[in-house]
Write a protein that holds these residues in place. Structure first.
Motif, short mmCIF file in Angstrom:
data_model
loop_
_atom_site.label_atom_id
_atom_site.label_comp_id
_atom_site.label_asym_id
_atom_site.label_seq_id
_atom_site.Cartn_x
_atom_site.Cartn_y
_atom_site.Cartn_z
N ASN A 52 0.83 -1.18 0.00
CA ASN A 52 0.00 0.00 0.00
C ASN A 52 0.88 1.25 0.00
N ILE A 53 0.81 2.11 1.01
CA ILE A 53 1.57 3.37 1.00
C ILE A 53 2.71 3.36 2.01
N LEU A 54 3.07 2.21 2.53
CA LEU A 54 4.13 2.15 3.54
C LEU A 54 5.48 2.48 2.92
N PRO A 55 6.30 3.26 3.62
CA PRO A 55 7.66 3.52 3.13
C PRO A 55 8.45 2.20 3.01
N ASP A 56 9.35 2.14 2.05
CA ASP A 56 10.10 0.91 1.77
C ASP A 56 10.80 0.33 2.99
N ASP A 57 11.48 1.18 3.78
CA ASP A 57 12.23 0.66 4.93
C ASP A 57 11.30 0.11 6.01
N TYR A 58 10.16 0.76 6.23
CA TYR A 58 9.20 0.28 7.22
C TYR A 58 8.56 -1.02 6.74
N PHE A 59 8.19 -1.07 5.46
CA PHE A 59 7.60 -2.27 4.88
C PHE A 59 8.55 -3.47 5.04
N ALA A 60 9.84 -3.25 4.77
CA ALA A 60 10.84 -4.33 4.85
C ALA A 60 11.02 -4.83 6.28
N SER A 61 10.67 -3.99 7.26
CA SER A 61 10.87 -4.39 8.66
C SER A 61 9.70 -5.21 9.21
N LEU A 62 8.60 -5.31 8.47
CA LEU A 62 7.39 -5.96 8.97
C LEU A 62 7.25 -7.40 8.48
N LYS A 63 6.64 -8.22 9.33
CA LYS A 63 6.24 -9.57 8.96
C LYS A 63 4.72 -9.64 9.09
N ILE A 64 4.08 -10.49 8.29
CA ILE A 64 2.63 -10.65 8.37
C ILE A 64 2.25 -10.98 9.82
N GLY A 65 1.27 -10.24 10.32
CA GLY A 65 0.81 -10.42 11.69
C GLY A 65 1.39 -9.42 12.68
N ASP A 66 2.47 -8.69 12.29
CA ASP A 66 3.03 -7.67 13.18
C ASP A 66 2.00 -6.57 13.43
N VAL A 67 1.97 -6.08 14.66
CA VAL A 67 1.08 -4.96 15.00
C VAL A 67 1.64 -3.68 14.39
N ILE A 68 0.77 -2.90 13.77
CA ILE A 68 1.17 -1.61 13.19
C ILE A 68 1.17 -0.61 14.35
N ASP A 69 2.36 -0.29 14.87
CA ASP A 69 2.43 0.57 16.05
C ASP A 69 3.54 1.62 15.94
N ASN A 70 3.78 2.11 14.74
CA ASN A 70 4.78 3.15 14.52
C ASN A 70 4.12 4.50 14.74
N ASP A 71 4.39 5.13 15.89
CA ASP A 71 3.73 6.38 16.24
C ASP A 71 4.04 7.52 15.28
N GLN A 72 5.20 7.47 14.62
CA GLN A 72 5.55 8.54 13.69
C GLN A 72 4.73 8.44 12.40
N LEU A 73 4.53 7.22 11.90
CA LEU A 73 3.78 7.02 10.66
C LEU A 73 2.29 6.84 10.90
N HIS A 74 1.93 6.26 12.03
CA HIS A 74 0.53 5.92 12.34
C HIS A 74 0.19 6.36 13.76
N PRO A 75 0.09 7.68 13.98
CA PRO A 75 -0.20 8.14 15.36
C PRO A 75 -1.61 7.78 15.79
N ILE A 76 -1.77 7.56 17.08
CA ILE A 76 -3.10 7.31 17.64
C ILE A 76 -3.81 8.67 17.73
N VAL A 77 -4.99 8.76 17.10
CA VAL A 77 -5.72 10.03 17.08
C VAL A 77 -6.85 10.05 18.09
N TRP A 78 -7.25 8.88 18.58
CA TRP A 78 -8.31 8.82 19.59
C TRP A 78 -8.18 7.52 20.35
N LYS A 79 -8.30 7.59 21.66
CA LYS A 79 -8.18 6.41 22.51
C LYS A 79 -9.31 6.44 23.54
N LYS A 80 -9.94 5.30 23.76
CA LYS A 80 -11.02 5.22 24.75
C LYS A 80 -10.47 5.47 26.13
#
Length: 80
Positions: A52-80
């Motif tokens: 999709n739109i993931l940067p190459d270096d971040y994409f290369a660091s992931l394995k299927i099933g890894d939690v997407i938790d990179n605060d710089q690329l995917h910040p939490i905008v709302w939390k219960k």
């Protein structure tokens, strides 16, 4: 399901599910049509293997099933 048309004026903002078929007519003005896209996903979402739109270096660091938790690329905008 019947299509729903929503007329957008300059400065308007629309929200829809990313799986919704959508589009806009051609820009008939001499200027540019600017757009911004934000994609939201639930906390705890996991990597499915699609780049999709993931940067190459971040994409290369992931394995299927890894939690997407990179605060710089995917910040939490709302939390219960």
């Amino acid at each position: 399901m019947k299509p729903l048309f929503a007329t957008m004026k300059r400065g308007d903002c629309g929200f829809h599910n990313g799986l919704t078929a959508h589009g806009a007519g051609p820009n008939m003005t001499p200027g540019y049509r600017r757009a911004m896209t934000c994609a939201y996903m639930p906390g705890g979402s996991t990597f499915n293997g699609n780049k999709n739109i993931l940067p190459d270096d971040y994409f290369a660091s992931l394995k299927i099933g890894d939690v997407i938790d990179n605060d710089q690329l995917h910040p939490i905008v709302w939390k219960k």
